[in-house]
Design a protein around this motif. Structure first.
Motif, short mmCIF file in Angstrom:
data_model
loop_
_atom_site.label_atom_id
_atom_site.label_comp_id
_atom_site.label_asym_id
_atom_site.label_seq_id
_atom_site.Cartn_x
_atom_site.Cartn_y
_atom_site.Cartn_z
N ILE A 7 32.29 40.58 52.91
CA ILE A 7 32.80 41.02 51.62
C ILE A 7 34.27 41.37 51.82
O ILE A 7 34.62 42.10 52.76
CB ILE A 7 31.99 42.20 51.08
CG1 ILE A 7 30.56 41.73 50.78
CG2 ILE A 7 32.67 42.80 49.84
CD1 ILE A 7 29.64 42.76 50.24
N GLU A 9 37.67 42.99 50.36
CA GLU A 9 38.23 43.93 49.40
C GLU A 9 39.75 43.78 49.43
O GLU A 9 40.39 44.09 50.42
CB GLU A 9 37.81 45.36 49.74
CG GLU A 9 36.31 45.55 49.65
CD GLU A 9 35.87 46.98 49.85
OE1 GLU A 9 36.69 47.90 49.65
OE2 GLU A 9 34.70 47.19 50.21
N ASP A 10 40.29 43.27 48.34
CA ASP A 10 41.73 43.02 48.23
C ASP A 10 42.29 43.90 47.12
O ASP A 10 42.01 43.66 45.95
CB ASP A 10 41.98 41.54 47.94
CG ASP A 10 43.44 41.18 47.90
OD1 ASP A 10 44.28 42.01 48.30
OD2 ASP A 10 43.76 40.07 47.45
N VAL A 34 44.58 38.68 52.56
CA VAL A 34 43.21 38.17 52.74
C VAL A 34 43.14 37.20 53.91
O VAL A 34 42.20 37.25 54.71
CB VAL A 34 42.69 37.54 51.43
CG1 VAL A 34 41.39 36.80 51.67
CG2 VAL A 34 42.52 38.58 50.36
N SER A 79 29.55 41.92 42.94
CA SER A 79 30.08 41.59 41.61
C SER A 79 31.56 41.91 41.48
O SER A 79 32.23 41.38 40.59
CB SER A 79 29.28 42.31 40.52
OG SER A 79 29.49 43.70 40.59
N HIS A 80 32.10 42.74 42.36
CA HIS A 80 33.50 43.16 42.24
C HIS A 80 34.43 42.61 43.32
O HIS A 80 35.64 42.79 43.23
CB HIS A 80 33.59 44.68 42.24
CG HIS A 80 33.07 45.29 40.99
ND1 HIS A 80 31.81 45.83 40.91
CD2 HIS A 80 33.62 45.42 39.76
CE1 HIS A 80 31.61 46.28 39.69
NE2 HIS A 80 32.68 46.04 38.96
N HIS A 81 33.88 41.96 44.34
CA HIS A 81 34.71 41.50 45.44
C HIS A 81 34.40 40.05 45.79
O HIS A 81 33.34 39.52 45.46
CB HIS A 81 34.48 42.37 46.69
CG HIS A 81 34.80 43.80 46.47
ND1 HIS A 81 36.07 44.28 46.25
CD2 HIS A 81 33.99 44.89 46.42
CE1 HIS A 81 36.03 45.58 46.09
NE2 HIS A 81 34.78 45.98 46.17
N MET A 82 35.34 39.42 46.49
CA MET A 82 35.14 38.06 46.99
C MET A 82 34.20 38.11 48.19
O MET A 82 34.09 39.14 48.86
CB MET A 82 36.47 37.47 47.45
CG MET A 82 37.49 37.28 46.36
SD MET A 82 39.03 36.59 47.00
CE MET A 82 39.76 38.03 47.78
N VAL A 83 33.58 36.99 48.47
CA VAL A 83 32.78 36.83 49.69
C VAL A 83 33.28 35.60 50.44
O VAL A 83 33.89 34.70 49.85
CB VAL A 83 31.26 36.70 49.41
CG1 VAL A 83 30.72 37.95 48.75
CG2 VAL A 83 30.96 35.47 48.59
N ALA A 84 33.05 35.60 51.73
CA ALA A 84 33.44 34.46 52.56
C ALA A 84 32.45 34.31 53.70
O ALA A 84 31.81 35.29 54.12
CB ALA A 84 34.84 34.68 53.13
#
Length: 97
Positions: A7, A9-10, A34, A79-84
């Motif tokens: 996850i 967080e930016d 990121v 729902s609030h952050h990007m995933v990789a």
């Protein structure tokens, strides 16, 4: 090669980006942006695996994104952050031993 879902967080250009792994409590990384945080995340995975190996423990299995989405404790973060997907190179840990 396996992968772990991270996850990201930016908080924007004036703050560092953070990366953490839901399946690996205590394993995290950061970077100026990121891209840097994700590069550092690969090293964080290796360091975390080495620390567990020194304790005689193995890395927990990585869950799929679908399994993480089914975890109510992660709903807000997903729902609030990007995933990789961050690759885990087990051979790097074996070479360090």
């Amino acid at each position: 090669m396996s992968h772990y879902i991270a996850i990201i967080e930016d908080a924007g250009p004036d703050h560092a980006a953070g990366v953490w792994f839901p399946d690996l409590p205590g394993c995290f990384s950061a970077g100026e942006d990121v891209d840097a945080a994700l590069l550092n995340a690969e090293d964080a995975l290796i360091a975390f695996a080495e620390a567990l190996a020194a304790q005689g423990r193995a890395l927990p299995s990585a869950r799929s994104l679908a399994a993480l989405r089914d975890d109510p404790a992660l709903a807000d973060d997903l729902s609030h952050h990007m995933v990789a997907l961050v690759p885990f190179r087990a051979e790097a840990v074996a070479a360090a031993e």
